[in-house]
Design a protein around this motif. Sequence first.
Motif, PDB file in Angstrom:
ATOM      1  N   UNK A 101       0.860  -1.174   0.000  1.00  0.00           N
ATOM      2  CA  UNK A 101       0.000   0.000   0.000  1.00  0.00           C
ATOM      3  C   UNK A 101       0.898   1.226   0.000  1.00  0.00           C
ATOM      4  N   UNK A 102       0.807   2.048  -1.018  1.00  0.00           N
ATOM      5  CA  UNK A 102       1.749   3.152  -1.192  1.00  0.00           C
ATOM      6  C   UNK A 102       1.330   4.434  -0.482  1.00  0.00           C
ATOM      7  N   UNK A 103       0.169   4.458   0.134  1.00  0.00           N
ATOM      8  CA  UNK A 103      -0.292   5.706   0.757  1.00  0.00           C
ATOM      9  C   UNK A 103       0.531   6.028   2.002  1.00  0.00           C
ATOM     10  N   UNK A 104       0.767   7.309   2.222  1.00  0.00           N
ATOM     11  CA  UNK A 104       1.519   7.737   3.395  1.00  0.00           C
ATOM     12  C   UNK A 104       2.923   7.179   3.399  1.00  0.00           C
ATOM     13  N   UNK A 105       3.299   6.560   4.521  1.00  0.00           N
ATOM     14  CA  UNK A 105       4.633   5.973   4.617  1.00  0.00           C
ATOM     15  C   UNK A 105       4.795   4.695   3.819  1.00  0.00           C
ATOM     16  N   UNK A 106       3.710   4.112   3.418  1.00  0.00           N
ATOM     17  CA  UNK A 106       3.756   2.827   2.733  1.00  0.00           C
ATOM     18  C   UNK A 106       3.655   1.670   3.713  1.00  0.00           C
ATOM     19  N   UNK A 107       3.208   0.536   3.207  1.00  0.00           N
ATOM     20  CA  UNK A 107       3.059  -0.647   4.046  1.00  0.00           C
ATOM     21  C   UNK A 107       3.174  -1.891   3.190  1.00  0.00           C
TER      22      UNK A 107
ATOM     23  N   UNK B  25      12.076   0.274  15.519  1.00  0.00           N
ATOM     24  CA  UNK B  25      12.659   1.385  14.770  1.00  0.00           C
ATOM     25  C   UNK B  25      12.076   1.494  13.367  1.00  0.00           C
ATOM     26  N   UNK B  26      11.750   0.360  12.747  1.00  0.00           N
ATOM     27  CA  UNK B  26      11.240   0.387  11.377  1.00  0.00           C
ATOM     28  C   UNK B  26       9.917   1.142  11.280  1.00  0.00           C
ATOM     29  N   UNK B  27       9.197   1.231  12.397  1.00  0.00           N
ATOM     30  CA  UNK B  27       7.869   1.843  12.382  1.00  0.00           C
ATOM     31  C   UNK B  27       7.925   3.363  12.375  1.00  0.00           C
ATOM     32  N   UNK B  28       9.124   3.928  12.405  1.00  0.00           N
ATOM     33  CA  UNK B  28       9.269   5.380  12.274  1.00  0.00           C
ATOM     34  C   UNK B  28       9.089   5.823  10.833  1.00  0.00           C
ATOM     35  N   UNK B  29       9.181   4.864   9.888  1.00  0.00           N
ATOM     36  CA  UNK B  29       9.160   5.251   8.478  1.00  0.00           C
ATOM     37  C   UNK B  29       8.284   4.370   7.613  1.00  0.00           C
ATOM     38  N   UNK B  30       7.587   3.415   8.205  1.00  0.00           N
ATOM     39  CA  UNK B  30       6.715   2.541   7.440  1.00  0.00           C
ATOM     40  C   UNK B  30       5.615   2.033   8.353  1.00  0.00           C
ATOM     41  N   UNK B  31       4.436   1.806   7.788  1.00  0.00           N
ATOM     42  CA  UNK B  31       3.334   1.307   8.594  1.00  0.00           C
ATOM     43  C   UNK B  31       3.453  -0.204   8.809  1.00  0.00           C
ATOM     44  N   UNK B  32       2.790  -0.649   9.872  1.00  0.00           N
ATOM     45  CA  UNK B  32       2.745  -2.077  10.175  1.00  0.00           C
ATOM     46  C   UNK B  32       1.498  -2.720   9.590  1.00  0.00           C
ATOM     47  N   UNK B  46      -5.775  -8.141   9.469  1.00  0.00           N
ATOM     48  CA  UNK B  46      -6.915  -7.355   9.963  1.00  0.00           C
ATOM     49  C   UNK B  46      -6.753  -5.856   9.728  1.00  0.00           C
ATOM     50  N   UNK B  47      -5.500  -5.386   9.684  1.00  0.00           N
ATOM     51  CA  UNK B  47      -5.234  -3.960   9.440  1.00  0.00           C
ATOM     52  C   UNK B  47      -3.947  -3.840   8.646  1.00  0.00           C
ATOM     53  N   UNK B  48      -3.914  -2.925   7.686  1.00  0.00           N
ATOM     54  CA  UNK B  48      -2.673  -2.611   6.974  1.00  0.00           C
ATOM     55  C   UNK B  48      -2.637  -1.120   6.667  1.00  0.00           C
ATOM     56  N   UNK B  49      -1.429  -0.606   6.488  1.00  0.00           N
ATOM     57  CA  UNK B  49      -1.284   0.804   6.170  1.00  0.00           C
ATOM     58  C   UNK B  49      -1.654   1.689   7.345  1.00  0.00           C
ATOM     59  N   UNK B  50      -2.015   2.934   7.020  1.00  0.00           N
ATOM     60  CA  UNK B  50      -2.328   3.894   8.082  1.00  0.00           C
ATOM     61  C   UNK B  50      -3.510   3.400   8.919  1.00  0.00           C
ATOM     62  N   UNK B  51      -4.545   2.913   8.281  1.00  0.00           N
ATOM     63  CA  UNK B  51      -5.702   2.373   8.997  1.00  0.00           C
ATOM     64  C   UNK B  51      -6.671   1.783   7.976  1.00  0.00           C
ATOM     65  N   UNK B  52      -6.271   0.693   7.349  1.00  0.00           N
ATOM     66  CA  UNK B  52      -7.082   0.058   6.316  1.00  0.00           C
ATOM     67  C   UNK B  52      -7.488  -1.346   6.744  1.00  0.00           C
ATOM     68  N   UNK B  53      -8.760  -1.659   6.547  1.00  0.00           N
ATOM     69  CA  UNK B  53      -9.267  -2.986   6.868  1.00  0.00           C
ATOM     70  C   UNK B  53      -9.572  -3.755   5.592  1.00  0.00           C
ATOM     71  N   UNK B  54      -9.053  -4.983   5.493  1.00  0.00           N
ATOM     72  CA  UNK B  54      -9.439  -5.808   4.337  1.00  0.00           C
ATOM     73  C   UNK B  54     -10.937  -6.084   4.367  1.00  0.00           C
ATOM     74  N   UNK B  55     -11.460  -6.464   3.235  1.00  0.00           N
ATOM     75  CA  UNK B  55     -12.865  -6.808   3.153  1.00  0.00           C
ATOM     76  C   UNK B  55     -13.208  -7.915   4.152  1.00  0.00           C
ATOM     77  N   UNK B  56     -14.303  -7.727   4.870  1.00  0.00           N
ATOM     78  CA  UNK B  56     -14.759  -8.742   5.814  1.00  0.00           C
ATOM     79  C   UNK B  56     -14.289  -8.547   7.239  1.00  0.00           C
TER      80      UNK B  56
END
Lengths: 123, 109
Positions: A101-107, B25-32, B46-56
Amino acid sequence: EVQLVESGGGLVQPGGSLRLSCAASGFTVSTKYMTWVRQAPGKGLEWVAITYTGGSPYYADSVKGRFTISRDNSRNTVYLQMNSLRAEDTAVYYCARGDYDSSGWGCYFFDYWGQGTLVTVSS
Amino acid sequence: SSELTQDPAVSVALGQTVRITCQGDSLRSIYAGWYQQKPGQAPVLVIYGENNRPSGIPDRFSGSSSGNTASLTITGAQAEDEADYYCNSRDSWDNHFYVFGTGTKVTVL
């Protein structure tokens, strides 16, 4: 529907080899990066290896030089060849599909997982 | 290589809110990414990126990030949310490696 089905696990003696397979359906493995993750009995998840769509494979230090990840696009299948197996390689091995996912910092994340296949290394 | 640290276990009363944290440390520059794993089952994203939920995935699951810490919040926890939860990100030292958190066991009382 995306599905990943692993096979090839079993009991092997220390020093032996196994090849795990991950058959994909619902998408084309050549368009996604694919990874293997393992989980020792009662333990957490451990990343093992990854293959990108066009680049080199990469491995965790714990398996580098012993494991090889590959893909057969014609069979839509990913493999994990495991050589020189050790007792500490005993685990459930999961195949998973990766995405970004490329939005923001990426994931980088793994959005679909197989049911896992158990590898037991014991004499 | 990087490490991602989670609290081993947390408990939450049925219908209440629980937050699970993941530090690294990796979470300073990339989402979990966050995964739920029930006994004998494969992990589920269940969650990816800034705050994204997969379908379901129910909307009671949400994510956030600040500094070197990623958080997964379950608002109005249900009995079926009892599970192990793992965070994951790309390694900050080597972009071709990946790392999982140590895992948090969530118990719903």
